[in-house]
Write a protein that holds these residues in place. Structure first.
Motif, short mmCIF file in Angstrom:
data_model
loop_
_atom_site.label_atom_id
_atom_site.label_comp_id
_atom_site.label_asym_id
_atom_site.label_seq_id
_atom_site.Cartn_x
_atom_site.Cartn_y
_atom_site.Cartn_z
N TYR A 1 33.87 20.65 -13.92
CA TYR A 1 33.38 20.42 -12.62
C TYR A 1 34.63 19.73 -12.11
O TYR A 1 34.74 19.80 -10.68
CB TYR A 1 32.13 19.50 -12.85
N LYS B 1 36.72 20.62 -8.49
CA LYS B 1 36.67 20.05 -7.41
C LYS B 1 37.96 19.61 -6.84
O LYS B 1 38.22 19.75 -5.76
CB LYS B 1 36.00 18.90 -7.62
N PHE C 1 16.82 27.55 -19.21
CA PHE C 1 16.59 28.78 -18.78
C PHE C 1 16.82 28.65 -16.84
O PHE C 1 17.35 29.63 -16.36
CB PHE C 1 15.06 28.80 -18.70
N MET C 2 16.62 27.25 -16.57
CA MET C 2 17.12 27.13 -15.18
C MET C 2 18.38 27.45 -14.95
O MET C 2 18.89 27.91 -13.98
CB MET C 2 16.59 25.75 -14.79
N PHE D 1 20.28 29.46 -16.28
CA PHE D 1 20.61 30.89 -16.42
C PHE D 1 20.23 31.45 -15.08
O PHE D 1 20.90 32.40 -14.83
CB PHE D 1 19.46 31.28 -17.62
N LEU E 1 20.06 29.74 -11.94
CA LEU E 1 20.98 28.97 -11.14
C LEU E 1 22.20 28.64 -11.62
O LEU E 1 22.11 27.74 -12.31
CB LEU E 1 20.23 27.86 -10.49
N ASN F 1 25.23 24.69 -11.81
CA ASN F 1 24.74 23.55 -11.44
C ASN F 1 25.16 22.46 -12.41
O ASN F 1 24.48 22.49 -13.55
CB ASN F 1 23.20 23.59 -11.06
N VAL F 2 26.10 21.49 -11.98
CA VAL F 2 26.55 20.64 -12.97
C VAL F 2 25.65 19.66 -13.55
O VAL F 2 25.62 19.19 -14.69
CB VAL F 2 28.03 19.92 -12.76
N LEU F 3 24.78 19.13 -12.56
CA LEU F 3 23.67 18.15 -13.22
C LEU F 3 22.79 18.67 -14.10
O LEU F 3 22.36 17.96 -15.07
CB LEU F 3 23.22 17.70 -11.98
N LEU F 4 22.31 19.95 -13.93
CA LEU F 4 21.40 20.52 -15.00
C LEU F 4 22.06 20.72 -16.07
O LEU F 4 21.53 20.53 -17.14
CB LEU F 4 21.10 22.04 -14.56
N LEU G 1 22.23 17.25 -17.68
CA LEU G 1 20.67 17.13 -18.14
C LEU G 1 20.43 17.71 -19.54
O LEU G 1 19.89 17.02 -20.45
CB LEU G 1 19.80 17.56 -17.09
N PHE H 1 21.45 9.12 -21.75
CA PHE H 1 21.77 9.14 -19.94
C PHE H 1 23.22 8.30 -20.21
O PHE H 1 24.07 8.69 -19.44
CB PHE H 1 20.63 8.66 -19.42
N ILE H 2 22.83 6.91 -20.77
CA ILE H 2 23.95 5.97 -20.53
C ILE H 2 25.35 6.50 -21.12
O ILE H 2 26.39 6.66 -20.69
CB ILE H 2 23.60 4.67 -21.05
N TYR I 1 31.17 10.78 -18.72
CA TYR I 1 31.76 11.42 -17.14
C TYR I 1 32.85 10.32 -16.80
O TYR I 1 33.85 10.73 -16.44
CB TYR I 1 30.53 11.49 -16.36
#
Lengths: 269, 269, 269, 269
Positions: B55, B59, B192-193, B195, B197, B200-203, B206, B257-258, B264
């Motif tokens: 990502y 950018k 699957f999402m 796959f 779309l 999408n870096v956030l997916l 996640l 998450f943290i 990141y």
């Protein structure tokens, strides 16, 4: 013989009808529910106003909108700070009120005030949304849809906690909390759709109205279950109450729609 | 009288409370869980690092990114090989450890070590993901989203197996494994999402954090159910434990998450 | 004491363990399952071959592809005719075999051969898919995605019928039919996604492999439940069987994947 | 011993078989069901005709379509007015018929005619759809997909109410109403998809056919449960009836498909 409202409620019913009915302290809950309720209603009004303004600005004047972009960024920063503040307040309240957990998770051989820890965890995840809001405005390299994802995550986590929140309660209590869990889940779903499809104003307003429904349903729970004068009037095992609460829930939803609509009329005017 | 956490758990509770409690061997499981747990945590760290790098490269410099495309292909090939290797190790372990199945499915009139065969099947599907990774890099005519589809498939299959993995177990064991099945299902949904779309870096992040949650929850299962010293301390039928594990699960999620967020910050820095 | 696989199965188990076990005629079913099984496997091989051919043509030569468009239309017409033919055969078989319904729905004060009418209805909906195929090729003004929608509809209807197909059966029978219903549902979901997102070759291959899984699982049901020699060997109430069938189902799925992959290799070569 | 159709129905069955069977007044329901049934069938025919016309116009002549845009807007206005009129009629009927609620929610220490209030709420939400239709045509600044969102909302609310509508009823009654709730839910889902993906004619026709299914199933419920001559003929606890109603439901669906198809042929001709 009347039967209760679902597999869960029905079994609950059977078990409770046979065994001794678990004593359930209600006074401590009132304060615990009024706080998030007020918070959620303010949040929904704020979200709807902001989204309607954004939509109207975009439609009427492209130039004016670009000029106000800085304003919207500042508003988002403010929103994030307020969210973090509210979350910290909520977390502190559930730890340091007299019936709170006082940061002790395990005491005298058993779990200590788990319901308070549940609320604590819920506030914590809302706090994370605020943090994501702030980070996203200050650090430009972050994807702009991060707060939406965090919001949807927080709402799914609340729904999950609500689903496991009602062990040993009575039928009407369980039903009301499961409905709340359902609204949290649906709001999370709408937020996730917003994350995937950006800039759909109707989805944003739908999320606002569902958030308002959460708040008003919190108040309804208080008035049914925990208010001193009504508590005895409601028979917590009567399935007629379930049937009434079903439509009561729909009326709350209709009212939240109408309020958001009135807000739209007010803002555009 | 406290009641258990869902239709399944509650019935389980009723049945177990009446009949003789099934003896359940715990020592063999510890090794079986620590292996995939470590594997999943390493995988999630690796995935998050790769996706963040991709990502950031995209950018900052379009040209630099194009130059590093070959590198990413080589990394994918490596990833596929490692996945196949891990899957083969896992499959071998569940067959040839002393308590393993030794390639025998049916022995002395009854099924032989079915739980080992369950784990074996799970590793096999992860192996297929690795094979798809390798095929997709070497054969260019294949659609590039094949590994995502295979990954999502593998995760759905794990969720399905976990859902049917807990016959005759106790309430807390069932709850913990059902939560694991839920995470596998959700990770599969996110894959699957991805796959559908692409890019999408956030997916992708996640999915990394959900994968880390799988790993850390495996360790939690171990420490609650199968560690020698704690095993007796946990009352496996107490619904308070369910309520604690609910929020414990959320905390694991927050931590994952943290950690991904820290990763990141580290990578971009 | 072992418990069965879900809320439905478990209650089934409790009820059957108490009441007299319902006698269930098994011989008539074998023929009824072998027919659709063979049909579905041929269909899946045909679909995968057609979709791979289409994908490869599209990728290699745009001109060649346009030239072969007429061929694909003719193939679709043929496919529709074959589907209608198979559906009519199936419908006739379930009416006019000796144990069939003979077009009588209600006889001597009770419903007549409802299971045959169930199968009849399933074939009817597959017939509608064939009709939609034919209509779509002959009448150009119809939207081209109509057959996909009808296919997804037919599959959802089958899943719905399977879900209500197993009253009064034993645990293993119910589990196997519910899995079949699950595959029908998932295939319907994939077909619906194809309807929304056109021309995704991987979704088409996924549908093919799920269709093959339907067919091979039909054969597995036959060999477990209705074959003369095995019928006694399987204890229909043992939850170990559920745990074995869970992984057996996954192996069928893996095999269908590998066959579709081999087909891909064969066609491209 | 036959068992009933799901977790809910089965428990219902067990409880009712033990306790005294609740008396259930059937005569008042007939009128209450025939009204929405007629309404829904007319609505579905109207929707399908309008959508087919729109699709055909669009395909054949771009200019002619633009000329007829004003006509379509006027039709939408008419549709909104009719919807509001029907909703008001329905709401009045359920309040002021002799067995109605007469605007009294709570009487003599218990809830008053809750089922009438349920129907009242359902009509109210359909009325909101009509209001959204009218607002959207008169106020141009509103997003054009608002009526779709309100329609999907209304249908989800109906499904939710139907899900909590059947306390203390018998197995066949519950099954038939749950199927109705399922259709409402699916129609809501299709309407929501239309909201997200605009101008997909097949989704609009699918919604029309599901709406027709709602209407015709209302009539089926009447003929099974509330018609004077049949009421005694149906054994409300027999699971064979469930199996028949399963396929009967599918036949209704097939018929609604065929009617919409015939309508298409008629309109294009």
């Amino acid at each position: 013989m009347k039967t209760s409202h679902g597999c869960r409620g029905r079994l609950q019913y059977v078990i409770l009808a046979e065994g001794p009915q678990g004593f359930h302290n209600v006074t401590g809950h009132f304060k615990g529910h009024a706080l998030p309720a007020t918070f959620l209603i303010i949040l929904s009004l704020w979200w709807s106003t902001r989204n309607i303004l954004k939509y109207v600005c975009k439609k009427q004047k492209q130039t004016f909108y670009l000029g106000s972009k800085a304003l919207f960024h500042r508003l988002e920063l403010l929103e994030g700070t307020v969210l973090v503040g509210m979350a910290l307040t909520g977390m502190a309240v559930h730890q340091f009120i007299p019936e709170g957990a006082h940061l002790t998770l395990f005491k005298e051989g058993q779990w200590n005030h788990l319901l308070n820890w549940h609320h604590f965890t819920m506030y914590f995840f809302f706090g994370l949304v605020g943090v994501a809001d702030i980070l996203c405005v200050t650090i430009r390299s972050l994807p702009s849809s991060l707060p939406k994802l965090m919001l949807s995550n927080a709402l799914f986590v609340e729904a999950f906690i609500f689903h496991n929140h009602t062990h040993g309660w009575k039928m009407v209590e369980i039903f009301m909390h499961q409905l709340l869990g359902l609204v949290f889940f649906l709001t999370g779903l709408v937020a996730f759709m917003e994350f995937l499809l950006q800039n759909n104003v109707l989805l944003e307003l739908l999320r606002s109205s569902l958030t308002m429904l959460q708040g008003s349903w919190f108040f309804q729970i208080d008035s049914v279950l925990y208010s001193p004068s009504w508590a005895l009037a409601w028979k917590l095992m009567d399935s007629d109450n379930i049937m009434f609460l079903t439509i009561c829930f729909c009326w709350h939803y209709a009212v939240s729609f109408i309020i958001i609509g009135a807000n739209y009329a007010f803002v555009t005017w």
